[in-house]
Design a protein around this motif. Structure first.
Motif, PDB file in Angstrom:
ATOM      1  N   ARG A  79     -32.134  41.116 -15.634  1.00 19.87           N
ATOM      2  CA  ARG A  79     -32.005  39.881 -16.423  1.00 19.87           C
ATOM      3  C   ARG A  79     -33.101  38.887 -16.060  1.00 19.87           C
ATOM      4  O   ARG A  79     -33.604  38.168 -16.919  1.00 19.87           O
ATOM      5  CB  ARG A  79     -30.619  39.258 -16.262  1.00 19.87           C
ATOM      6  CG  ARG A  79     -30.385  38.423 -15.026  1.00 19.87           C
ATOM      7  CD  ARG A  79     -29.124  37.597 -15.119  1.00 19.87           C
ATOM      8  NE  ARG A  79     -27.925  38.421 -15.153  1.00 19.87           N
ATOM      9  CZ  ARG A  79     -26.695  37.910 -15.232  1.00 19.87           C
ATOM     10  NH1 ARG A  79     -26.515  36.608 -15.307  1.00 19.87           N
ATOM     11  NH2 ARG A  79     -25.649  38.693 -15.233  1.00 19.87           N
ATOM     12  N   LEU A  80     -33.473  38.837 -14.773  1.00 17.50           N
ATOM     13  CA  LEU A  80     -34.533  37.913 -14.385  1.00 17.50           C
ATOM     14  C   LEU A  80     -35.881  38.367 -14.956  1.00 17.50           C
ATOM     15  O   LEU A  80     -36.688  37.541 -15.396  1.00 17.50           O
ATOM     16  CB  LEU A  80     -34.613  37.798 -12.866  1.00 17.50           C
ATOM     17  CG  LEU A  80     -35.646  36.810 -12.324  1.00 17.50           C
ATOM     18  CD1 LEU A  80     -35.439  35.412 -12.902  1.00 17.50           C
ATOM     19  CD2 LEU A  80     -35.614  36.766 -10.803  1.00 17.50           C
ATOM     20  N   LEU A  81     -36.108  39.675 -14.978  1.00 18.16           N
ATOM     21  CA  LEU A  81     -37.343  40.187 -15.566  1.00 18.16           C
ATOM     22  C   LEU A  81     -37.391  39.872 -17.065  1.00 18.16           C
ATOM     23  O   LEU A  81     -38.456  39.522 -17.602  1.00 18.16           O
ATOM     24  CB  LEU A  81     -37.450  41.688 -15.339  1.00 18.16           C
ATOM     25  CG  LEU A  81     -38.783  42.324 -15.742  1.00 18.16           C
ATOM     26  CD1 LEU A  81     -39.927  41.754 -14.910  1.00 18.16           C
ATOM     27  CD2 LEU A  81     -38.723  43.846 -15.591  1.00 18.16           C
ATOM     28  N   ALA A  82     -36.251  39.952 -17.722  1.00 16.36           N
ATOM     29  CA  ALA A  82     -36.200  39.620 -19.146  1.00 16.36           C
ATOM     30  C   ALA A  82     -36.519  38.143 -19.368  1.00 16.36           C
ATOM     31  O   ALA A  82     -37.228  37.778 -20.315  1.00 16.36           O
ATOM     32  CB  ALA A  82     -34.824  39.950 -19.710  1.00 16.36           C
ATOM     33  N   LEU A  83     -36.018  37.285 -18.485  1.00 19.44           N
ATOM     34  CA  LEU A  83     -36.328  35.857 -18.593  1.00 19.44           C
ATOM     35  C   LEU A  83     -37.818  35.615 -18.391  1.00 19.44           C
ATOM     36  O   LEU A  83     -38.454  34.862 -19.149  1.00 19.44           O
ATOM     37  CB  LEU A  83     -35.529  35.058 -17.548  1.00 19.44           C
ATOM     38  CG  LEU A  83     -35.882  33.571 -17.440  1.00 19.44           C
ATOM     39  CD1 LEU A  83     -35.566  32.827 -18.726  1.00 19.44           C
ATOM     40  CD2 LEU A  83     -35.146  32.930 -16.255  1.00 19.44           C
TER      41      LEU A  83
END
Length: 382
Positions: free
Chosen positions: A296-300
């Motif tokens: 999820r952090l990579l997507a952000l």
């Protein structure tokens, strides 16, 4: 969530709600109260958090493999809980002090603990892994919940000395049913101790689901002790960072303790001696994988214009080097001399320990005599 759900500090007065700044799909949620506590966290800072989480997951994978290969006696995996540990640990100052259970390898990583120091206790080569004074973190506590009392005592002492440093006690959802944790909450509230109680609710106390031991969200227990509580998405590193910063700010201003419940999930077994397939379903595991803190952090970051492919490659290479260092460290950990088991047990010598030392020395000597006799018999036969 409405403004009436919060008190003046921004912590939740209705902790059944969920503080979330980054959704599982990587969307950034605006929150007027929590956003200001992470206003300084730009793309570079988020990339560093991604790096931390990715590396510690790789180290965790490597340590689990080392245990399966017989190099470690036991290992308690942290996979799935990286955001809860990294987000909270990166909110700390160097002069704060940390008291953990046995699963907070990522917190130890943030405090500068090296690979070999992470492994010694699990290899059985030492009673503990590192010098607490050098890193500002106590060695892992195996007794469930005992570290909450240690953190409270340290915090009370720091306050009496006039310091604005704070302590953090990490424990799991199962520990909230232990007397030690509840006694620590009483002491901390009574004396306004500058301590943050950080509960990683990973849904399972070994094989028992959290709903069996608590009919209410764990953060609600703060009400009974007279302290604020906050329930945060433990897989959202940004929300965890914000909540921990708020709690630490309260502590430094002399406003006492805070209980944080970070709702997360243990993807692996309780320890490498556990088989989670016996008590949880594949569907449950699959559902929680969709909430993975790293993806999820990579997507952000991708949505912010960061070159995700380049970041992934760079971090994967660094994680690989860290894993290689961890594996190499296993072979360099020396076996301890048997009599060193008595070192560092007490601050001062005493007759009780001396008697045990003498008995053990004579016990070991029996094996030396037997070996010598066997060698003599073998030589005579030749």
């Amino acid at each position: 969530m409405t403004p009436s759900d919060r008190d003046a500090t921004g912590l939740l007065t209705r902790p059944d709600h969920f503080v979330q700044l980054v959704t599982p799909t990587g969307e950034r949620r605006a929150d007027p109260e929590f956003d200001r506590w992470v206003a300084d966290v730009d793309a570079d800072a988020l990339s560093r958090l991604y790096r931390d989480m990715s590396i510690v997951r790789r180290l965790d994978t490597e340590a689990t493999a080392l245990q399966r290969q017989g190099e470690l006696g036991l290992w308690p995996p942290l996979a799935g809980q990286e955001a809860a540990q990294i987000g909270s640990a990166r909110a700390l100052r160097d002069d704060d002090f940390v008291f953990t259970s046995y699963r907070e390898h990522a917190v130890a990583w943030c405090r500068g603990v090296g690979p070999a120091e992470l492994l010694t206790v699990w290899r059985g080569s030492a009673a503990s892994g590192w010098n607490p004074a050098e890193h500002g973190i106590a060695v892992p506590q195996i007794i469930i919940g005992a570290q909450a009392l240690h953190a409270t005592g340290w915090a009370m002492g720091a306050a009496w000395e006039g310091s604005d440093a704070a302590s953090v006690a990490y424990f799991g959802d199962g520990a909230t049913s232990e007397g030690d944790v509840n006694e620590a909450l009483v002491f901390a509230a009574s004396f306004d101790a500058p301590v943050v109680f950080f509960c990683q609710n990973n849904q399972w106390a070994i094989s028992e689901p959290v709903g069996l031991q608590s009919k209410q969200p764990l953060a609600r227990r703060a009400d009974g002790f007279g302290m604020p509580g906050v329930r945060v998405d433990g897989n959202d590193v940004l929300a965890v960072l914000a909540a921990t910063r708020i709690a630490l700010d309260r502590a430094r201003r002399g406003e006492g303790p805070t209980l944080i419940e970070a709702v997360t999930y243990r993807l692996g077994p309780h320890t490498t001696a556990d088989d989670p397939k016996r008590y949880r379903t594949d569907d449950e595991l699959a559902e929680w994988r969709t909430r993975d803190p790293i993806t999820r952090l990579l997507a952000l970051l991708t949505s912010m214009g960061v070159d995700a492919d380049a970041l992934e490659r760079e971090v994967a290479e660094e994680a690989g080097r860290a894993a290689a260092e961890l594996r190499a460290a296993v072979t360099t950990i020396p076996d301890p001399e048997p009599m060193t088991v008595f070192d560092h047990v007490y601050a001062e010598p005493n007759s009780h320990l001396a008697r045990q030392r003498d008995h053990y020395a004579r016990y070991l000597a029996m094996f030396d005599d037997a070996d010598a006799a066997a060698s003599g018999a073998e030589g005579g036969a030749r």
